[in-house]
Design a protein around this motif. Structure first.
Motif, PDB file in Angstrom:
ATOM      1  N   GLY A 106       4.402  -3.143   9.378  1.00 23.58           N
ATOM      2  CA  GLY A 106       4.254  -2.873   7.945  1.00 23.58           C
ATOM      3  C   GLY A 106       3.211  -1.785   7.713  1.00 23.58           C
ATOM      4  O   GLY A 106       2.667  -1.209   8.659  1.00 23.58           O
ATOM      5  N   ARG A 107       2.970  -1.511   6.434  1.00 27.96           N
ATOM      6  CA  ARG A 107       2.081  -0.391   6.119  1.00 27.96           C
ATOM      7  C   ARG A 107       0.952  -0.834   5.213  1.00 27.96           C
ATOM      8  O   ARG A 107       1.084  -1.784   4.455  1.00 27.96           O
ATOM      9  N   LEU A 108      -0.148  -0.113   5.330  1.00 30.11           N
ATOM     10  CA  LEU A 108      -1.205  -0.199   4.322  1.00 30.11           C
ATOM     11  C   LEU A 108      -1.399   1.229   3.854  1.00 30.11           C
ATOM     12  O   LEU A 108      -1.370   2.158   4.673  1.00 30.11           O
ATOM     13  N   ASP A 109      -1.632   1.416   2.555  1.00 31.88           N
ATOM     14  CA  ASP A 109      -1.867   2.770   2.058  1.00 31.88           C
ATOM     15  C   ASP A 109      -3.060   3.397   2.789  1.00 31.88           C
ATOM     16  O   ASP A 109      -3.948   2.689   3.261  1.00 31.88           O
ATOM     17  N   ARG A 110      -3.075   4.719   2.792  1.00 29.60           N
ATOM     18  CA  ARG A 110      -4.159   5.434   3.468  1.00 29.60           C
ATOM     19  C   ARG A 110      -5.537   4.994   2.935  1.00 29.60           C
ATOM     20  O   ARG A 110      -6.496   4.843   3.687  1.00 29.60           O
ATOM     21  N   ASP A 111      -5.625   4.774   1.616  1.00 26.00           N
ATOM     22  CA  ASP A 111      -6.934   4.400   1.047  1.00 26.00           C
ATOM     23  C   ASP A 111      -7.165   2.889   1.037  1.00 26.00           C
ATOM     24  O   ASP A 111      -8.193   2.425   0.550  1.00 26.00           O
ATOM     25  N   ALA A 112      -6.213   2.115   1.577  1.00 25.08           N
ATOM     26  CA  ALA A 112      -6.409   0.659   1.619  1.00 25.08           C
ATOM     27  C   ALA A 112      -7.063   0.288   2.948  1.00 25.08           C
ATOM     28  O   ALA A 112      -6.938   0.995   3.941  1.00 25.08           O
ATOM     29  N   GLU A 113      -7.770  -0.838   2.925  1.00 25.62           N
ATOM     30  CA  GLU A 113      -8.461  -1.296   4.128  1.00 25.62           C
ATOM     31  C   GLU A 113      -7.897  -2.643   4.565  1.00 25.62           C
ATOM     32  O   GLU A 113      -7.114  -3.259   3.864  1.00 25.62           O
ATOM     33  N   VAL A 168      -2.296 -11.681   1.567  1.00 18.67           N
ATOM     34  CA  VAL A 168      -3.384 -11.840   0.593  1.00 18.67           C
ATOM     35  C   VAL A 168      -4.240 -10.572   0.593  1.00 18.67           C
ATOM     36  O   VAL A 168      -4.639 -10.075   1.656  1.00 18.67           O
ATOM     37  N   TYR A 169      -4.499 -10.070  -0.606  1.00 16.85           N
ATOM     38  CA  TYR A 169      -5.313  -8.864  -0.787  1.00 16.85           C
ATOM     39  C   TYR A 169      -6.521  -9.178  -1.658  1.00 16.85           C
ATOM     40  O   TYR A 169      -6.396  -9.894  -2.661  1.00 16.85           O
ATOM     41  N   TYR A 170      -7.660  -8.615  -1.289  1.00 17.45           N
ATOM     42  CA  TYR A 170      -8.817  -8.604  -2.176  1.00 17.45           C
ATOM     43  C   TYR A 170      -8.741  -7.281  -2.925  1.00 17.45           C
ATOM     44  O   TYR A 170      -8.533  -6.223  -2.315  1.00 17.45           O
ATOM     45  N   PHE A 178       6.494  -0.662  -1.427  1.00 17.50           N
ATOM     46  CA  PHE A 178       5.589   0.494  -1.441  1.00 17.50           C
ATOM     47  C   PHE A 178       4.583   0.380  -2.598  1.00 17.50           C
ATOM     48  O   PHE A 178       4.973   0.190  -3.760  1.00 17.50           O
ATOM     49  N   HIS A 179       3.300   0.505  -2.317  1.00 17.17           N
ATOM     50  CA  HIS A 179       2.216   0.463  -3.326  1.00 17.17           C
ATOM     51  C   HIS A 179       2.315  -0.779  -4.226  1.00 17.17           C
ATOM     52  O   HIS A 179       1.984  -0.712  -5.414  1.00 17.17           O
ATOM     53  N   GLN A 180       2.794  -1.880  -3.674  1.00 17.35           N
ATOM     54  CA  GLN A 180       3.138  -3.000  -4.557  1.00 17.35           C
ATOM     55  C   GLN A 180       1.978  -3.510  -5.419  1.00 17.35           C
ATOM     56  O   GLN A 180       2.128  -3.673  -6.627  1.00 17.35           O
ATOM     57  N   VAL A 181       0.834  -3.768  -4.804  1.00 18.16           N
ATOM     58  CA  VAL A 181      -0.275  -4.341  -5.592  1.00 18.16           C
ATOM     59  C   VAL A 181      -0.752  -3.328  -6.639  1.00 18.16           C
ATOM     60  O   VAL A 181      -0.972  -3.677  -7.807  1.00 18.16           O
ATOM     61  N   LYS A 182      -0.848  -2.079  -6.231  1.00 22.39           N
ATOM     62  CA  LYS A 182      -1.299  -1.045  -7.181  1.00 22.39           C
ATOM     63  C   LYS A 182      -0.334  -0.943  -8.360  1.00 22.39           C
ATOM     64  O   LYS A 182      -0.748  -0.814  -9.514  1.00 22.39           O
ATOM     65  N   ARG A 183       0.961  -1.007  -8.048  1.00 19.88           N
ATOM     66  CA  ARG A 183       1.960  -0.883  -9.128  1.00 19.88           C
ATOM     67  C   ARG A 183       1.961  -2.122 -10.027  1.00 19.88           C
ATOM     68  O   ARG A 183       2.142  -2.019 -11.236  1.00 19.88           O
ATOM     69  N   TYR A 218     -10.136  -0.478  -5.323  1.00 15.60           N
ATOM     70  CA  TYR A 218     -10.405  -0.909  -3.944  1.00 15.60           C
ATOM     71  C   TYR A 218      -9.377  -1.961  -3.560  1.00 15.60           C
ATOM     72  O   TYR A 218      -9.085  -2.859  -4.347  1.00 15.60           O
ATOM     73  N   LEU A 219      -8.821  -1.828  -2.352  1.00 18.68           N
ATOM     74  CA  LEU A 219      -7.786  -2.769  -1.915  1.00 18.68           C
ATOM     75  C   LEU A 219      -7.990  -3.090  -0.440  1.00 18.68           C
ATOM     76  O   LEU A 219      -8.096  -2.178   0.388  1.00 18.68           O
ATOM     77  N   LYS A 220      -8.049  -4.369  -0.130  1.00 13.88           N
ATOM     78  CA  LYS A 220      -8.245  -4.773   1.267  1.00 13.88           C
ATOM     79  C   LYS A 220      -7.355  -5.971   1.577  1.00 13.88           C
ATOM     80  O   LYS A 220      -7.403  -6.983   0.873  1.00 13.88           O
TER      81      LYS A 220
HETATM   82  N1  URA Z   1      -0.112  -2.872  -2.059  1.00 17.78           N
HETATM   83  C1  URA Z   1      -0.524  -1.601  -2.278  1.00 17.78           C
HETATM   84  O1  URA Z   1      -0.526  -1.117  -3.392  1.00 17.78           O
HETATM   85  N2  URA Z   1      -0.923  -0.891  -1.212  1.00 17.78           N
HETATM   86  C2  URA Z   1      -0.988  -1.385   0.036  1.00 17.78           C
HETATM   87  O2  URA Z   1      -1.379  -0.698   0.970  1.00 17.78           O
HETATM   88  C3  URA Z   1      -0.560  -2.707   0.239  1.00 17.78           C
HETATM   89  C4  URA Z   1      -0.129  -3.430  -0.824  1.00 17.78           C
END
Ligand code: URA
Length: 242
Positions: free
Chosen positions: A106-113, A138-140, A191-196, A207-209
Motif C-alpha cells: 500500500g501507499r502513504l502520501d509523500r508528506d505522511a508519516e 488507524v491514523y493520527y 488515494f488521499h482518503q483521510v485528507k479527502r 499532519y498525518l501519521k
Molecule cells: N489517507 C491520506 O490522505 N493519505 C495517506 O497517505 C493515507 C491515508
C-alpha cells in the motif's frame, strides 16, 4: 507459521544474500557449502531450509522464505520501490535486503508519516490490500478547523467524495481547537482518503501519521526513517487476519 517447502540450494543461498545463482554455484564448486555436515557438490539439490542445516564457510545460513519489515516512514520519502528524483522507503534500507524484491504494501502520501510494511510476500500483501477484507488502518491526524460531533457522525455514516462513498469509519476526537487532533479508523485505502474525508468536512490536514494496519502497531521505539523486521508473532497475526 506457514509450512516451509523444499527449495533449490542455489535459490536459498541467493535469497540469503550470497550473491547471484552464478556466484552461489562458484561457492559450491569451491567446496564452501555444506548441508547437514556434508560438502554439497550440486547447487541444484533440493533441501528443506527448516530441517536441513546449511553452512557457508562453516557459518550457519539463516534462510527466510519471506522478509517482513515495519518502517516508520518519514515526511518527504516516497512509498515506492524506485523513483528517479526522490528517496524511497526501499532506499532507506541502504542496500540491506537488496537480494530480495521487497515492496511497500500500500501507499502513504509523500508528506505522511508512520507505519509502512515492506515485504516480498505477495500473498500477504494481497490479503492486506484486498477491499473485501476491510483491514482497519488507524491514523493520527491534525487538522485546521474545529472537529465536532457532526464530523464524528458523518465519518460513522460514510462520507461522500467525488468518486465514491467511503465505508463507515471512526473519528475519535482527541483535542478540538483551531488545530484539532484525532484518530481516524478506515477500512479501505483509497488515494488521499483521510485528507479527502477531512476536506469534505471543511478541514485541512496538516499532519498525518499511520499508527496501525490491522493487528500490526507501529513500534514507538522506531524514530522517523527507522525500521525493524517483524517478530514471528506479528507475522502470524497478520497472516491470520481473515
Ligand atoms: N489517507 C491520506 O490522505 N493519505 C495517506 O497517505 C493515507 C491515508
Amino acid at each position: 507459521m506457514e509450512k516451509q517447502k523444499s527449495e533449490r540450494l542455489d535459490k536459498i543461498l541467493s535469497m540469503s544474500g550470497f550473491g547471484s545463482r552464478k556466484d552461489v554455484k562458484k561457492l559450491v564448486k569451491q567446496g564452501a557449502v555444506t548441508v547437514n555436515g556434508k560438502t554439497a557438490n550440486d547447487a541444484g539439490i533440493k533441501i528443506c531450509p527448516l530441517t536441513d542445516e546449511i553452512r557457508v564457510f562453516n557459518e550457519e545460513v539463516n534462510y527466510k522464505e519471506h522478509i517482513y519489515i515495519m518502517m516508520n516512514k518519514p515526511d518527504g520519502v516516497i512509498s515506492a520501490t524506485a523513483d528517479e528524483k526522490g528517496t524511497t522507503v526501499i532506499d532507506l534500507l541502504e542496500g540491506e535486503y537488496s537480494h530480495r524484491n521487497l515492496f511497500p504494501v500500500g501507499r502513504l502520501d509523500r508528506d505522511a508519516e508512520g507505519l509502512i510494511l515492506l515485504t516480498d510476500d505477495g500473498k500477504l500483501a494481497h490479503s492486506l490490500l484486498s477491499p473485501k477484507n476491510k483491514v482497519e488502518k488507524v491514523y493520527y491526524v491534525e487538522v485546521m478547523g474545529i472537529l465536532n460531533e457532526d464530523d464524528v457522525d458523518a465519518f460513522g455514516k460514510g462520507i461522500s467524495l467525488e468518486d465514491f462513498i467511503t465505508l463507515p469509519s471512526k473519528l475519535d476526537i482527541l483535542e478540538a481547537g483551531n488545530i484539532s487532533k484525532a484518530l481516524v479508523k478506515i477500512y479501505e485505502g483509497k488515494f488521499h482518503q483521510v485528507k479527502r474525508m477531512m476536506k469534505a468536512r471543511g478541514k485541512h490536514v496538516t499532519y498525518l501519521k499511520r499508527i496501525s494496519i490491522g493487528p500490526l502497531n507501529l513500534d514507538e521505539k522506531l524514530g522517523p526513517g527507522k525500521w525493524r523486521e517483524l517478530t514471528d508473532s506479528e507475522v502470524y497475526e497478520l497472516q491470520n487476519i481473515v
